[in-house]
Design an enzyme around this catalytic site. Structure first.
Site, mmCIF file in Angstrom:
data_model
loop_
_atom_site.group_PDB
_atom_site.id
_atom_site.type_symbol
_atom_site.label_atom_id
_atom_site.label_comp_id
_atom_site.label_asym_id
_atom_site.label_seq_id
_atom_site.Cartn_x
_atom_site.Cartn_y
_atom_site.Cartn_z
ATOM 1 N N GLY A 254 0.922 -1.118 0.049
ATOM 2 C CA GLY A 254 -0.183 -0.007 0.018
ATOM 3 C C GLY A 254 0.940 1.296 -0.013
ATOM 4 O O GLY A 254 2.228 1.291 -0.092
ATOM 5 N N ILE B 171 1.711 3.903 2.283
ATOM 6 C CA ILE B 171 2.451 4.013 3.356
ATOM 7 C C ILE B 171 3.526 2.754 3.327
ATOM 8 O O ILE B 171 4.662 3.104 3.731
ATOM 9 C CB ILE B 171 1.875 4.462 4.596
ATOM 10 C CG1 ILE B 171 0.727 5.612 4.664
ATOM 11 C CG2 ILE B 171 3.039 4.812 5.681
ATOM 12 C CD1 ILE B 171 -0.075 5.820 5.677
ATOM 13 N N ASP C 27 -4.507 -12.639 3.279
ATOM 14 C CA ASP C 27 -4.971 -12.160 4.232
ATOM 15 C C ASP C 27 -4.847 -12.019 5.719
ATOM 16 O O ASP C 27 -4.399 -13.080 6.182
ATOM 17 C CB ASP C 27 -6.730 -12.445 4.254
ATOM 18 C CG ASP C 27 -7.392 -11.438 4.458
ATOM 19 O OD1 ASP C 27 -7.507 -11.081 5.736
ATOM 20 O OD2 ASP C 27 -8.373 -10.772 3.490
ATOM 21 N N LYS D 146 -9.552 2.027 4.950
ATOM 22 C CA LYS D 146 -9.045 3.401 5.571
ATOM 23 C C LYS D 146 -9.897 4.503 5.061
ATOM 24 O O LYS D 146 -9.875 5.812 5.249
ATOM 25 C CB LYS D 146 -7.617 3.798 5.137
ATOM 26 C CG LYS D 146 -7.355 3.856 3.636
ATOM 27 C CD LYS D 146 -6.192 4.730 3.171
ATOM 28 C CE LYS D 146 -5.748 4.803 1.711
ATOM 29 N NZ LYS D 146 -4.634 5.486 1.435
ATOM 30 N N SER E 163 -4.181 6.368 14.035
ATOM 31 C CA SER E 163 -4.074 7.830 13.377
ATOM 32 C C SER E 163 -4.679 8.860 14.315
ATOM 33 O O SER E 163 -5.176 8.692 15.532
ATOM 34 C CB SER E 163 -5.582 7.379 12.450
ATOM 35 O OG SER E 163 -6.235 8.692 12.044
ATOM 36 N N ALA E 164 -4.386 9.902 14.018
ATOM 37 C CA ALA E 164 -4.516 11.205 14.702
ATOM 38 C C ALA E 164 -6.274 11.451 15.023
ATOM 39 O O ALA E 164 -6.768 11.900 15.829
ATOM 40 C CB ALA E 164 -4.239 12.449 14.209
ATOM 41 N N TYR F 106 -14.411 3.768 10.904
ATOM 42 C CA TYR F 106 -13.025 3.582 10.799
ATOM 43 C C TYR F 106 -12.219 4.112 11.881
ATOM 44 O O TYR F 106 -11.410 3.588 12.334
ATOM 45 C CB TYR F 106 -12.609 4.679 9.513
ATOM 46 C CG TYR F 106 -10.955 4.566 9.333
ATOM 47 C CD1 TYR F 106 -10.318 3.496 9.222
ATOM 48 C CD2 TYR F 106 -10.398 6.170 9.648
ATOM 49 C CE1 TYR F 106 -8.846 3.744 8.925
ATOM 50 C CE2 TYR F 106 -9.075 6.099 9.650
ATOM 51 C CZ TYR F 106 -8.182 4.922 9.351
ATOM 52 O OH TYR F 106 -7.000 5.063 9.143
ATOM 53 N N LYS G 183 -9.779 1.960 14.728
ATOM 54 C CA LYS G 183 -8.465 2.236 15.030
ATOM 55 C C LYS G 183 -8.388 2.284 16.472
ATOM 56 O O LYS G 183 -7.379 1.813 17.067
ATOM 57 C CB LYS G 183 -7.883 3.767 14.349
ATOM 58 C CG LYS G 183 -7.726 3.559 12.931
ATOM 59 C CD LYS G 183 -6.520 2.721 12.622
ATOM 60 C CE LYS G 183 -6.321 2.077 11.000
ATOM 61 N NZ LYS G 183 -5.054 1.289 11.029
ATOM 62 N N TYR H 79 -0.745 8.566 13.150
ATOM 63 C CA TYR H 79 -0.290 9.481 12.035
ATOM 64 C C TYR H 79 -1.133 10.842 11.853
ATOM 65 O O TYR H 79 -2.182 10.484 11.976
ATOM 66 C CB TYR H 79 -0.387 8.760 10.545
ATOM 67 C CG TYR H 79 0.147 7.373 10.265
ATOM 68 C CD1 TYR H 79 1.353 6.610 11.286
ATOM 69 C CD2 TYR H 79 -0.279 6.535 9.469
ATOM 70 C CE1 TYR H 79 1.812 5.699 11.235
ATOM 71 C CE2 TYR H 79 0.247 5.243 9.265
ATOM 72 C CZ TYR H 79 1.234 4.874 10.087
ATOM 73 O OH TYR H 79 1.766 3.579 10.083
ATOM 74 N N PHE H 80 -0.736 11.822 11.660
ATOM 75 C CA PHE H 80 -1.441 13.067 11.195
ATOM 76 C C PHE H 80 -1.799 12.819 9.876
ATOM 77 O O PHE H 80 -2.532 11.676 9.388
ATOM 78 C CB PHE H 80 -0.721 14.341 11.612
ATOM 79 C CG PHE H 80 -0.984 14.506 13.023
ATOM 80 C CD1 PHE H 80 -0.469 13.420 14.077
ATOM 81 C CD2 PHE H 80 -1.718 15.219 13.687
ATOM 82 C CE1 PHE H 80 -0.545 13.559 15.387
ATOM 83 C CE2 PHE H 80 -2.165 15.395 15.036
ATOM 84 C CZ PHE H 80 -1.620 14.419 16.003
HETATM 85 P P1 NAD Z 1 -3.638 1.413 1.639
HETATM 86 O O1 NAD Z 1 -4.975 1.101 1.537
HETATM 87 O O2 NAD Z 1 -2.571 2.043 0.696
HETATM 88 O O3 NAD Z 1 -2.531 0.333 2.441
HETATM 89 C C1 NAD Z 1 -3.235 -0.702 3.049
HETATM 90 C C2 NAD Z 1 -2.819 -1.938 2.618
HETATM 91 O O4 NAD Z 1 -3.352 -3.032 3.208
HETATM 92 C C3 NAD Z 1 -3.236 -2.207 1.000
HETATM 93 O O5 NAD Z 1 -1.939 -2.621 0.223
HETATM 94 C C4 NAD Z 1 -4.049 -3.220 1.113
HETATM 95 O O6 NAD Z 1 -4.253 -4.198 -0.021
HETATM 96 C C5 NAD Z 1 -3.568 -4.052 2.490
HETATM 97 N N1 NAD Z 1 -4.829 -4.732 2.946
HETATM 98 C C6 NAD Z 1 -5.838 -4.214 3.432
HETATM 99 N N2 NAD Z 1 -6.761 -5.211 3.942
HETATM 100 C C7 NAD Z 1 -5.839 -6.411 3.860
HETATM 101 C C8 NAD Z 1 -6.277 -7.569 4.549
HETATM 102 N N3 NAD Z 1 -7.276 -8.038 5.314
HETATM 103 N N4 NAD Z 1 -5.082 -8.550 4.513
HETATM 104 C C9 NAD Z 1 -3.894 -8.292 3.868
HETATM 105 N N5 NAD Z 1 -3.954 -6.965 3.483
HETATM 106 C C10 NAD Z 1 -4.856 -6.051 3.505
HETATM 107 O O7 NAD Z 1 -3.508 2.515 3.041
HETATM 108 P P2 NAD Z 1 -2.571 3.462 3.677
HETATM 109 O O8 NAD Z 1 -2.760 4.801 3.265
HETATM 110 O O9 NAD Z 1 -0.881 3.000 3.073
HETATM 111 O O10 NAD Z 1 -2.259 3.327 5.074
HETATM 112 C C11 NAD Z 1 -1.734 2.061 5.927
HETATM 113 C C12 NAD Z 1 -2.302 2.033 7.292
HETATM 114 O O11 NAD Z 1 -2.014 3.368 7.902
HETATM 115 C C13 NAD Z 1 -3.862 1.627 7.375
HETATM 116 O O12 NAD Z 1 -3.997 0.693 8.519
HETATM 117 C C14 NAD Z 1 -4.272 2.958 7.492
HETATM 118 O O13 NAD Z 1 -5.519 2.904 8.161
HETATM 119 C C15 NAD Z 1 -3.457 3.786 8.635
HETATM 120 N N6 NAD Z 1 -3.369 5.296 8.321
HETATM 121 C C16 NAD Z 1 -3.753 5.814 7.151
HETATM 122 C C17 NAD Z 1 -3.593 7.186 6.999
HETATM 123 C C18 NAD Z 1 -3.598 8.048 5.627
HETATM 124 O O14 NAD Z 1 -4.047 9.176 5.642
HETATM 125 N N7 NAD Z 1 -3.136 7.202 4.544
HETATM 126 C C19 NAD Z 1 -3.895 7.922 8.232
HETATM 127 C C20 NAD Z 1 -3.755 7.191 9.383
HETATM 128 C C21 NAD Z 1 -3.747 5.905 9.405
#
Ligand code: NAD
Ligand code: UDP
Length: 357
Positions: free
Chosen positions: A9, A11, A57, A83, A123-124, A148, A152, A176-177
């Site tokens: 994904g 991050i 998964d 997310k 997350s913030a 969501y 968290k 994360y912010f």
């Molecule tokens: P993203 O959707 O790009 O990455 C999440 C990854 O998890 C994806 O590759 C997805 O395919 C995989 N995934 C989802 N469900 C799954 C499952 N059941 N089994 C295996 N893989 C699975 O999101 P991101 O922005 O990279 O976020 C990463 C994490 O950070 C998440 O937990 C998100 O909630 C958290 N977060 C993100 C933000 C933001 O703004 N991007 C802010 C705060 C927290």
């Protein structure tokens, strides 16, 4: 070796690159429901090293058991999750199941395998509508306004209880912010499905011509220019924070909470103006009513992360926007058709089946 769930994904892929560049061996577990294997191919190219990848998964206990039995995993970075705030309102069970039950399944398998170091993507949003700015880690958590955010906070509470029950655990809750930007190469970045929810991905799609205009949600907030204020952080700075947290977990036990932000807030108007400077032309935008559930402002106090992790965000807003724009203009359709194609690859499913049986 570090297991990175959700490592394909947005991050996660940036964190995998940082891990490889720091010399770690990396295993990614991702079901590719919101990502593309192409991201990891590009990470390998940038690092000049390979990543082990298993399509599967995080809720699949037998697969997790097989992974922990097959690879010399010492710690886990747990990004896998869903997310999208709006989607979480429509499909709450899917969100609780993935974000809460997925984290529980992972911890059960880790404990069984004797692995107790975990970095969790929080997350913030768990602070809710905080009356205090900037937000420190000891500000009380609020009441998130959607499933969501609730998921968290629930996952954080599960992990906190777990660490209290067994002193072998070392768990980092990274709040994360607002992560934005992309790796400076322009090869990896954020590739949202459908209509983007978040501000910068939407602005990028307007600039590239995929959407007509940005809607600015609310110009009547009690902020200096009336628009919402957030603490935007470069995704590479954020990824580096995970390596620092991982190092720190070798020294401390129990649960540690760290804000990962810059400590500086920008309004939507400021974001639009700065982005216009980067693209060299006006960005079409219109003003609309507030978006339900949005808060006026949110920015971090980063003292704790600086003092305890020796980490602070280095990249400023113009770098964030320039890097994001480079990624978007070089990849107008994100990872494009490859995303769907990779997700259905038979070979990947075969890997999951073989490992889990
Ligand atoms: P993203 O959707 O790009 O990455 C999440 C990854 O998890 C994806 O590759 C997805 O395919 C995989 N995934 C989802 N469900 C799954 C499952 N059941 N089994 C295996 N893989 C699975 O999101 P991101 O922005 O990279 O976020 C990463 C994490 O950070 C998440 O937990 C998100 O909630 C958290 N977060 C993100 C933000 C933001 O703004 N991007 C802010 C705060 C927290
Ligand atoms: N925002 C906006 N238009 C959009 C998306 C977001 O005006 O199309 C505003 C939103 O109201 C908030 C800020 O931009 O003030 C950041 O929103 P985002 O969804 O990116 O982050 P979050 O609200 O989850 O912190």
């Amino acid at each position: 070796m570090i297991l990175v769930t959700g490592g394909a994904g947005y991050i996660g892929s940036h964190a995998v690159l940082e891990l490889l560049q720091a010399g770690h061996e990396v295993l990614v577990l991702d079901n590719l429901c919101n990502s593309s294997k192409v991201a990891l191919d590009r990470v390998e190219h940038l690092a000049g090293r390979t990543v082990q990848f298993v399509k599967g998964d995080v809720r699949n206990r037998s697969l997790l058991n097989a992974l922990f039995a097959s690879y010399p995993i010492e710690a886990v970075l747990h990004f896998a999750g869903l997310k999208a705030v709006g989607e979480s309102v429509r499909e709450p069970l899917r969100y609780y199941e993935t974000n809460v039950s997925g984290s529980i399944a992972l911890c059960q398998a880790m404990a069984e395998a004797g692995i107790f170091k975990l970095v969790f993507s929080s997350s913030a949003t768990v602070y809710g509508d905080s009356p205090r700015m900037p937000i420190t880690e000891n500000c009380p958590t609020g009441i998130p306004t959607n499933p969501y955010g609730q998921s968290k906070l629930m996952a954080e509470n599960v992990l906190r209880g777990l660490a209290e029950s067994d002193p072998r655990w070392s768990i980092a809750l990274l709040r994360y912010f607002n992560p934005i930007g992309a790796h400076e190469s322009g090869l990896i970045g954020e590739d949202p499905n459908g209509i983007p929810n978040n501000l910068l991905p939407y602005m990028l799609q307007v600039a590239i011509g995929r959407r007509k205009h940005l809607s600015v949600y609310g110009a009547d907030y009690p902020t200096p220019d009336g628009t919402g204020v957030r603490d935007y952080i470069h995704v590479v700075d954020l990824a580096k924070g995970h390596l620092k947290a991982l190092e720190r977990l070798s020294l401390v036990h129990g649960v540690s909470t760290w804000n990962l932000g810059t400590g500086r807030g920008y309004s939507v108007r400021q974001m639009v103006t700065a982005f216009e400077e980067v693209i060299g032309r006006p960005l079409p935008h219109i003003y609309k009513a507030r978006r339900p559930g949005d808060i006026a402002q949110c920015w971090s106090d980063t003292t704790k992360a600086r003092d305890e992790l020796g980490w602070e965000a280095k990249k400023g807003l113009l770098t964030m926007l320039t890097d994001a724009w480079r990624w978007q203009s070089r990849n107008p359709q994100g990872y494009g058709v490859d995303k769907a194609a990779t997700a259905t690859k038979k070979a990947d499913t075969a890997t999951e089946t073989a490992l889990a049986s």
